[in-house]
Every structure is written in C-alpha cells, then in structure tokens.
Design a protein around this motif. Sequence first.
Motif, mmCIF file in Angstrom:
data_model
loop_
_atom_site.group_PDB
_atom_site.id
_atom_site.type_symbol
_atom_site.label_atom_id
_atom_site.label_comp_id
_atom_site.label_asym_id
_atom_site.label_seq_id
_atom_site.Cartn_x
_atom_site.Cartn_y
_atom_site.Cartn_z
ATOM 1 N N LEU A 105 15.076 -7.703 -4.375
ATOM 2 C CA LEU A 105 14.362 -6.686 -5.388
ATOM 3 C C LEU A 105 14.208 -5.312 -5.064
ATOM 4 O O LEU A 105 14.044 -4.259 -5.591
ATOM 5 N N VAL A 106 13.911 -5.221 -3.657
ATOM 6 C CA VAL A 106 13.825 -3.601 -3.321
ATOM 7 C C VAL A 106 14.967 -3.072 -3.551
ATOM 8 O O VAL A 106 14.908 -1.627 -3.849
ATOM 9 N N GLN A 107 16.082 -3.319 -3.465
ATOM 10 C CA GLN A 107 17.317 -2.613 -4.058
ATOM 11 C C GLN A 107 17.590 -2.387 -5.611
ATOM 12 O O GLN A 107 18.150 -1.630 -6.137
ATOM 13 N N ASP A 146 0.895 -1.326 0.143
ATOM 14 C CA ASP A 146 0.028 -0.123 -0.035
ATOM 15 C C ASP A 146 0.984 1.429 -0.128
ATOM 16 O O ASP A 146 0.420 2.368 0.122
ATOM 17 N N ARG A 147 2.133 1.268 -0.088
ATOM 18 C CA ARG A 147 3.070 2.252 -0.294
ATOM 19 C C ARG A 147 3.142 3.043 1.205
ATOM 20 O O ARG A 147 3.557 4.150 1.343
ATOM 21 N N GLY A 148 2.559 2.670 2.300
ATOM 22 C CA GLY A 148 2.571 2.984 3.461
ATOM 23 C C GLY A 148 3.873 2.831 4.350
ATOM 24 O O GLY A 148 4.075 3.388 5.629
ATOM 25 N N VAL A 149 4.806 1.880 3.957
ATOM 26 C CA VAL A 149 5.930 1.262 4.564
ATOM 27 C C VAL A 149 7.275 1.371 3.836
ATOM 28 O O VAL A 149 7.126 1.168 2.509
ATOM 29 N N ASP A 150 8.093 2.154 4.126
ATOM 30 C CA ASP A 150 9.292 2.389 3.558
ATOM 31 C C ASP A 150 9.845 1.145 3.028
ATOM 32 O O ASP A 150 10.114 0.117 3.670
ATOM 33 N N PRO A 151 10.369 0.977 1.684
ATOM 34 C CA PRO A 151 10.961 -0.197 1.125
ATOM 35 C C PRO A 151 12.175 -0.678 1.720
ATOM 36 O O PRO A 151 12.188 -1.904 2.028
#
Length: 188
Positions: A140-142, A64-69
Amino acid sequence: MTDLIPIRTTDMPAEMTALLHAYPRDAWAANPHFAKSTREWMRAHEKFRVLSDHLHAQTTGFLDRGVDPDGFADHLGRYGTALVRNLHGHHHFEDRSFFPELSAADPRFDVGLEILEKDHAALDQVLENFSRTGSRVIKLVQLDETAAREEAGILETQTRAIRAFLDRHLGDEEDLAVPVILHHALRG
C-alpha cells in the motif's frame, strides 16, 4: 491488544520456579556452568526484543509522519522478515532439540516446557498475522499512502503486542531453562 495477540497471562506453576530460587538470575553470569552456548541463546532473545522494539518504533514513526514511507517499507520488509524467520528458526530449534535436552535432564519441568511450546504455537499465528499485515502495508505504501497508514495502525498494535508477548515468553523461558542448565551442568 490481547484479543489480537494471545499473550499468556498466567504465571508458570510455582513448582516450575523451584530451581530459579536456587539459581537466581542475577547470579547466572558468575556461575561456572553458564556456558557460551547459553549466553548465545540469551543473546538471541535480546536480539528478538531489540528487533520488535525497532519495528514498533519505525511503525510509530511512519504513523506520526516522521519516517519516510519508502524507507519504512524497506525497513519493514527487511527487519520484519528477519524477526519472523529468526523466531521461527529459534523456536524450531528449541522444540526439536533444546527442550528435549532439558526434559531428559530434569523431567520435573516438562509441564513448563509444554507451556512454552504452546506459546510457540500461539506465536506462529501471531507472526503469520504480522507478516500478512506487513506485506499489505508494504504494497500500500506504493499504491495508496493513506490506506497504508490505516493498515499501519493495525501493524502498530501488532508490534506493541509482539513485544509484550516476547517479554512474557522469553522471560519465562529463560527463568525455566537456565536454572536447569546450571543445575545439571548442561551445554558446557
């Protein structure tokens, strides 16, 4: 969801709950044979439930884009590893020590213990798949945040299903084991 996670949908056989009727869950804490070791075993179960809820909430927050990757990747690595390692260790203890102790005390419940051991084998596969997916998401986050979110969609399904699996398995495990412990005054 259940095609990814093989949640047992059948109830324990009725004869496996014979002692549960004599020792209902709401009376366990007051029973003089409800030893510290049994309380600690059940506290471990609650920690697994909390960890799986936390991982699900973090994954949902990332989607939901509420948590920093980066924070999500760190959380997933730390708490995902804790869940997997602790569940493996816990189930190893149960299969090698705890269940044989219960079986020796009351072999009538061996069928139920066999069902729980099969759950452990299924959970091993579930945790392996979760670890593999979690590792991909962290990498993949990086590399590619969009791809990380796509893979996190799979992880979200896995974390939700892990919690459902644990609810079913841990509840059945407690309902089978604790009455045997109380009835035979074990682990005191």
